[in-house]
Structure formats: C-alpha cells, structure tokens
Design a protein around this motif. Structure first.
Motif, PDB file in Angstrom:
ATOM      1  N   LEU A  21      -1.113  11.505  53.664  1.00  0.00           N
ATOM      2  CA  LEU A  21      -1.322  10.215  53.001  1.00  0.00           C
ATOM      3  C   LEU A  21      -1.266   9.045  53.994  1.00  0.00           C
ATOM      4  O   LEU A  21      -2.007   8.074  53.852  1.00  0.00           O
ATOM      5  CB  LEU A  21      -0.300  10.026  51.890  1.00  0.00           C
ATOM      6  CG  LEU A  21      -0.615  10.877  50.649  1.00  0.00           C
ATOM      7  CD1 LEU A  21       0.574  10.930  49.706  1.00  0.00           C
ATOM      8  CD2 LEU A  21      -1.834  10.343  49.921  1.00  0.00           C
ATOM      9  N   TYR A  22      -0.408   9.147  54.998  1.00  0.00           N
ATOM     10  CA  TYR A  22      -0.373   8.086  56.011  1.00  0.00           C
ATOM     11  C   TYR A  22      -1.668   8.070  56.831  1.00  0.00           C
ATOM     12  O   TYR A  22      -2.149   6.997  57.223  1.00  0.00           O
ATOM     13  CB  TYR A  22       0.825   8.275  56.936  1.00  0.00           C
ATOM     14  CG  TYR A  22       2.143   7.842  56.324  1.00  0.00           C
ATOM     15  CD1 TYR A  22       2.185   6.844  55.350  1.00  0.00           C
ATOM     16  CD2 TYR A  22       3.346   8.413  56.717  1.00  0.00           C
ATOM     17  CE1 TYR A  22       3.384   6.439  54.777  1.00  0.00           C
ATOM     18  CE2 TYR A  22       4.549   8.018  56.152  1.00  0.00           C
ATOM     19  CZ  TYR A  22       4.561   7.035  55.187  1.00  0.00           C
ATOM     20  OH  TYR A  22       5.748   6.630  54.628  1.00  0.00           O
ATOM     21  N   ILE A  58      -4.710   6.058  36.621  1.00  0.00           N
ATOM     22  CA  ILE A  58      -5.368   7.366  36.751  1.00  0.00           C
ATOM     23  C   ILE A  58      -4.522   8.300  37.618  1.00  0.00           C
ATOM     24  O   ILE A  58      -4.301   9.467  37.269  1.00  0.00           O
ATOM     25  CB  ILE A  58      -6.778   7.193  37.348  1.00  0.00           C
ATOM     26  CG1 ILE A  58      -7.681   6.460  36.363  1.00  0.00           C
ATOM     27  CG2 ILE A  58      -7.374   8.557  37.704  1.00  0.00           C
ATOM     28  CD1 ILE A  58      -9.038   6.103  36.935  1.00  0.00           C
ATOM     29  N   PHE A  59      -4.033   7.792  38.747  1.00  0.00           N
ATOM     30  CA  PHE A  59      -3.184   8.615  39.610  1.00  0.00           C
ATOM     31  C   PHE A  59      -1.912   9.044  38.881  1.00  0.00           C
ATOM     32  O   PHE A  59      -1.507  10.207  38.936  1.00  0.00           O
ATOM     33  CB  PHE A  59      -2.822   7.845  40.881  1.00  0.00           C
ATOM     34  CG  PHE A  59      -1.929   8.608  41.813  1.00  0.00           C
ATOM     35  CD1 PHE A  59      -2.460   9.548  42.681  1.00  0.00           C
ATOM     36  CD2 PHE A  59      -0.554   8.401  41.834  1.00  0.00           C
ATOM     37  CE1 PHE A  59      -1.635  10.268  43.547  1.00  0.00           C
ATOM     38  CE2 PHE A  59       0.276   9.103  42.683  1.00  0.00           C
ATOM     39  CZ  PHE A  59      -0.274  10.036  43.542  1.00  0.00           C
ATOM     40  N   GLY A  60      -1.288   8.102  38.174  1.00  0.00           N
ATOM     41  CA  GLY A  60      -0.063   8.424  37.442  1.00  0.00           C
ATOM     42  C   GLY A  60      -0.297   9.456  36.349  1.00  0.00           C
ATOM     43  O   GLY A  60       0.528  10.349  36.141  1.00  0.00           O
ATOM     44  N   LEU A  61      -1.428   9.347  35.647  1.00  0.00           N
ATOM     45  CA  LEU A  61      -1.730  10.320  34.589  1.00  0.00           C
ATOM     46  C   LEU A  61      -1.948  11.715  35.165  1.00  0.00           C
ATOM     47  O   LEU A  61      -1.478  12.713  34.602  1.00  0.00           O
ATOM     48  CB  LEU A  61      -2.968   9.875  33.805  1.00  0.00           C
ATOM     49  CG  LEU A  61      -2.784   8.679  32.858  1.00  0.00           C
ATOM     50  CD1 LEU A  61      -4.116   8.273  32.254  1.00  0.00           C
ATOM     51  CD2 LEU A  61      -1.784   9.027  31.754  1.00  0.00           C
ATOM     52  N   ARG A 188      -7.317  20.885  41.136  1.00  0.00           N
ATOM     53  CA  ARG A 188      -6.613  19.739  40.566  1.00  0.00           C
ATOM     54  C   ARG A 188      -5.762  19.028  41.617  1.00  0.00           C
ATOM     55  O   ARG A 188      -5.663  17.795  41.624  1.00  0.00           O
ATOM     56  CB  ARG A 188      -5.749  20.181  39.383  1.00  0.00           C
ATOM     57  CG  ARG A 188      -6.543  20.619  38.165  1.00  0.00           C
ATOM     58  CD  ARG A 188      -5.693  20.713  36.936  1.00  0.00           C
ATOM     59  NE  ARG A 188      -4.761  21.823  37.011  1.00  0.00           N
ATOM     60  CZ  ARG A 188      -3.847  22.092  36.079  1.00  0.00           C
ATOM     61  NH1 ARG A 188      -3.736  21.297  35.019  1.00  0.00           N
ATOM     62  NH2 ARG A 188      -3.041  23.117  36.206  1.00  0.00           N
ATOM     63  N   LEU A 189      -5.140  19.812  42.504  1.00  0.00           N
ATOM     64  CA  LEU A 189      -4.342  19.194  43.563  1.00  0.00           C
ATOM     65  C   LEU A 189      -5.233  18.427  44.527  1.00  0.00           C
ATOM     66  O   LEU A 189      -4.884  17.326  44.978  1.00  0.00           O
ATOM     67  CB  LEU A 189      -3.551  20.268  44.310  1.00  0.00           C
ATOM     68  CG  LEU A 189      -2.480  19.771  45.286  1.00  0.00           C
ATOM     69  CD1 LEU A 189      -1.447  18.927  44.558  1.00  0.00           C
ATOM     70  CD2 LEU A 189      -1.817  20.943  45.994  1.00  0.00           C
ATOM     71  N   LEU A 194      -7.608  13.097  46.393  1.00  0.00           N
ATOM     72  CA  LEU A 194      -8.765  12.213  46.519  1.00  0.00           C
ATOM     73  C   LEU A 194      -8.562  10.916  45.737  1.00  0.00           C
ATOM     74  O   LEU A 194      -8.943   9.833  46.200  1.00  0.00           O
ATOM     75  CB  LEU A 194     -10.026  12.929  46.039  1.00  0.00           C
ATOM     76  CG  LEU A 194     -10.514  14.083  46.925  1.00  0.00           C
ATOM     77  CD1 LEU A 194     -11.742  14.742  46.310  1.00  0.00           C
ATOM     78  CD2 LEU A 194     -10.824  13.589  48.336  1.00  0.00           C
ATOM     79  N   VAL A 195      -7.967  11.025  44.547  1.00  0.00           N
ATOM     80  CA  VAL A 195      -7.662   9.821  43.773  1.00  0.00           C
ATOM     81  C   VAL A 195      -6.680   8.949  44.539  1.00  0.00           C
ATOM     82  O   VAL A 195      -6.793   7.712  44.547  1.00  0.00           O
ATOM     83  CB  VAL A 195      -7.104  10.196  42.385  1.00  0.00           C
ATOM     84  CG1 VAL A 195      -6.573   8.960  41.660  1.00  0.00           C
ATOM     85  CG2 VAL A 195      -8.183  10.852  41.540  1.00  0.00           C
TER      86      VAL A 195
END
Length: 256
Positions: A21-22, A58-61, A188-189, A194-195
């Motif tokens: 992520l960084y 969206i990311f949280g969902l 899904r992961l 990507l999101v």
C-alpha cells in the motif's frame, strides 16, 4: 498468494501488506509530481473532496463483507471443534457404565485425539485435509458402542447416548474439515487492493496542487487501509496463521 498470506508470520504479513500500500501511495505521488512538472497539473486536479466519501464507502463495504465471511467461518470452525471435544468427553464418561469396555475405548480415544493433534491439524492448516480418510479410532469406538452388552435399562440408555455422542463427534469433525479449506477468494482480495489503490489516487488528486499535503493524506490513508487488510489476511483461514484455532479443547478431553 492467499494461501501464503494465511500461513505467513504476522510481522512478515504486516510488512508485505504495508509495503504494497505504501508503494501504491508513492506511485500516486510520483505520477502527480511528473504530471505537474510536464505542465499538465490541472489534468489530475485538484478534484472535489466529495469524491472521497463514496470511494471510502466502497472500500469499507468490501472489507466488511470479507470480514463477515472470515469471522463466520472462524466462528463455525471454533464451534465445531468445541462440539467435537464435548462429544468425545461424553463418550468417555458414558462408557464408565460398561467397565469391561471402558479402558479399551479410552485407549482408542487417546490414539484418535493424538492423531488429530499430531497429523490432522497440520493437514488442516495446509488446506490438505479431506473427508476420504475416516478416523479409525472413532469408527472402532462406534462399533464397540453398537455391540455393547445391555443388561439393565440404565445401560440401554447409556448405549444410546454413546452412539449419539460418537455420531456428533463424527459430524463435528466433518464440519471442521470442510471449513479448513475455506479461504478468501483471491479475486475478491485483489479487487479490494485495486479499490484501495484507486482511493489513494483519488486522495492524491484532491490535493494535486499541494504535493506535501497529498503525501500526508495518502500516507495516513494507506496506513489505515494496511491495518484493515493485515487483520483480514491474518484470519484468511480458520486453522492457519496467527489466529489459527488450536486443538487445545481436544487435548483437554483426552483420557488420561
């Protein structure tokens, strides 16, 4: 990849997720800086901050849906292990009604639990346990229970309960073996990652005219996302990883 994440030590797992992520956040900043130097800064922003709310939602969902599946499998696997241990304990206690066979049944239960702990648990952690191999010790106990000599009404009731307890132990074992193969779908992961990357890009574009603020904003958001994804990946499989279910309950009911 998901299997590796499930078995990786927690510090290594956290390092990989945070690094991923960084790197995404750094890539966003590099693109913003490059575009700005080329004189096209207005192409990428600054965007309206209102775009961040739906993208964060969206990311949280997605995280919530994946966590719900993971925790459901974890809870079901833990409950199955508890039911199995309880059923095996019932077999041991009820067989005291039949002293002639009690010691033999205790030896079979000891061997079966040792086999679970030494071999089957490792197979479940690797996702390689199958229903094709029947637990020989428990099957032998089932045969003994069905052939018990019943002389009194109490023994008849005890025999019925022993047979029922063995059936419950077998059913609980089947449940935990099935759940041992559960894991997060790689698709899904990957979609979640990507999101996260797109949301980091949007965050950077909101502060496109202030790169230092963009760096702080994307860094903070990447950290929060990495924490969430690390906890999610650490529980990807019920019987593997840092939060793996242990056979402690089965060892507690092992006849001495």
């Amino acid at each position: 990849m998901v299997e590796w994440l499930a078995h990786a030590p927690l510090p290594l797992l956290a390092a990989v997720v945070f690094l991923a992520l960084y790197l995404a956040a750094a890539l966003v900043l590099v693109v913003l800086r490059t575009v700005s130097r080329l004189g096209h800064a207005e192409t990428l922003g600054p965007l309206s901050p209102g775009i961040l709310a739906p993208m964060g939602l969206i990311f949280g969902l997605l995280v919530g849906f994946l966590v719900a599946d993971v925790w459901s499998d974890q809870g079901d696997a833990s409950a199955a292990t508890s039911r199995e241990a309880s059923a095996l304990r019932d077999v041991d206690l009820l067989m005291a009604t039949f002293p002639a066979e009690h010691e033999r049944v205790q030896a079979l239960l000891r061997e079966q639990i040792d086999d679970y702990v030494d071999d089957e648990w490792a197979q479940m952690g690797d996702g390689g346990a199958t229903l094709s191999v029947a637990p020989a010790g428990l099957v032998a106990v089932q045969r003994i229970a069905l052939d018990l000599p019943v002389a009194t009404e109490g023994q008849r009731v005890a025999q019925e309960h022993v047979v029922d307890a063995v059936d419950r132990a077998l059913e609980a074992r089947r449940t935990r073996l099935v759940l041992s193969t559960s894991a997060i779908d790689p698709l899904r992961l990957g979609a979640l990652y990507l999101v996260a990357v797109v949301t980091l890009a949007a965050t950077g574009c909101v502060q496109a005219d202030r790169l230092r603020r963009a760096a702080v904003a994307t860094g903070l958001l990447a950290t929060a996302m990495a924490l969430a994804m690390t906890l999610l990946c650490a529980q990807a499989a019920p019987f593997a990883g840092y939060f793996a279910i242990s056979p402690e309950l089965l060892l507690q009911v092992r006849p001495t």
